[in-house]
Design an enzyme around this catalytic site. Structure first.
Site, PDB file in Angstrom:
ATOM      1  N   ASP A 265      -1.098  -6.082   3.483  1.00  0.00           N
ATOM      2  CA  ASP A 265      -0.349  -5.838   2.481  1.00  0.00           C
ATOM      3  C   ASP A 265      -0.941  -3.640   2.518  1.00  0.00           C
ATOM      4  OD1 ASP A 265       1.648  -6.211   0.253  1.00  0.00           O
ATOM      5  OD2 ASP A 265       0.060  -5.030  -0.618  1.00  0.00           O
ATOM      6  N   THR A 266      -0.077  -3.251   2.236  1.00  0.00           N
ATOM      7  CA  THR A 266      -0.436  -1.812   1.906  1.00  0.00           C
ATOM      8  C   THR A 266       0.139  -1.038   0.934  1.00  0.00           C
ATOM      9  OG1 THR A 266      -0.103  -1.397   4.615  1.00  0.00           O
ATOM     10  CG2 THR A 266      -0.416   0.237   3.279  1.00  0.00           C
TER      11      THR A 266
END
Length: 193
Positions: A77-78
Site C-alpha cells: 500500500d502506498t
C-alpha cells in the site's frame, strides 16, 4: 530465474495496480494476481510509516488463510504524506487539481508499506522517498489531469508520467517506490525465502 530459491514457489501479488504488476513482471518473476478486496481504513493514531504497513498487512491477513505451502504472498500500500497528513487518491477531477496545487512548489514523502509472506515466514517493511515538486502552473495541472486522469493514484500523480517529467525537481530515495513498489527492497526480502 535469478532467484533460484523461488523456483519452488508460486508468487501471488494481491494488487490490481497495473504499475505494481509491471514492475514485478519487469523483475523477471512470474506471478498470479488476486484482489485483496479490503476496505483501506486504518486507526487515526497511526503515523506516517505505520499507515501503509498496517494497510499492507490488512490486505495480507485477508488472503493468508487461502495461502498454499508453495506460495509467497506480496501485498503493498502506498500513501503520500505532507504536512503530517495523508493525501489519498482524488475523488474526482476537481479534487485531483486541488491535490496537485497543494503539492506544487513543495516537498512531500511517498511511503509504501509491504508484506511478503509464505506459510512459514513473514516480513513487513516500508520504504520512504522524498519528492520535490517545482511550482506548477494552472495550465500544466489542468493538462495533466485532463490527459492522464490520475484518479487511481495516491497524490493524484504518477512519477512515470508527463507530470513527473516536467514537475518533479528531484527525489531522495527509490523512484520505483513512488510508482508503488520499492522493487529493490522487495528483491532483497524475496532472497530470504
Amino acid at each position: 530465474m535469478v532467484l533460484k530459491n523461488l523456483e519452488k514457489y508460486q508468487l501471488v501479488l494481491a494488487s490490481m495496480s497495473p504499475r505494481r504488476q509491471k514492475l514485478l513482471s519487469d523483475l523477471g518473476l512470474e506471478f498470479k494476481v488476486v484482489d485483496a478486496g479490503v476496505e483501506e481504513s486504518y486507526p487515526e493514531e497511526l503515523g506516517m510509516t505505520a499507515i501503509p504497513e498496517f494497510l499492507a498487512e490488512l490486505k495480507a491477513n485477508a488472503i493468508k488463510e487461502k495461502l498454499q505451502e508453495n506460495e509467497i504472498l506480496i501485498t503493498a500500500d502506498t500513501i503520500v504524506w505532507k504536512d503530517d497528513k495523508v493525501i489519498g487518491k482524488p475523488e474526482n477531477k476537481e479534487d485531483a487539481i486541488r491535490i496537485l496545487n497543494e503539492l506544487s512548489g513543495s516537498q512531500h514523502q511517498v511511503i509504501t508499506g509491504m508484506c511478503v509472506q509464505s506459510t512459514s515466514k513473514k516480513y513487513c517493511f516500508h520504504a520512504v522517498t522524498e519528492v520535490w515538486f517545482d511550482k506548477l502552473s494552472d495550465d500544466e495541472i489542468q493538462f495533466y489531469v485532463d490527459s492522464h486522469k490520475p484518479f487511481d493514484k495516491a497524490g493524484a500523480y504518477g512519477i512515470q508520467e508527463w507530470i513527473g517529467y516536467v514537475g518533479i525537481e528531484k527525489i531522495d530515495g527509490s523512484f520505483y517506490n513512488v510508482m508503488g513498489l520499492p522493487i529493490h527492497k522487495l528483491y532483497q526480502y524475496l532472497k530470504k525465502f
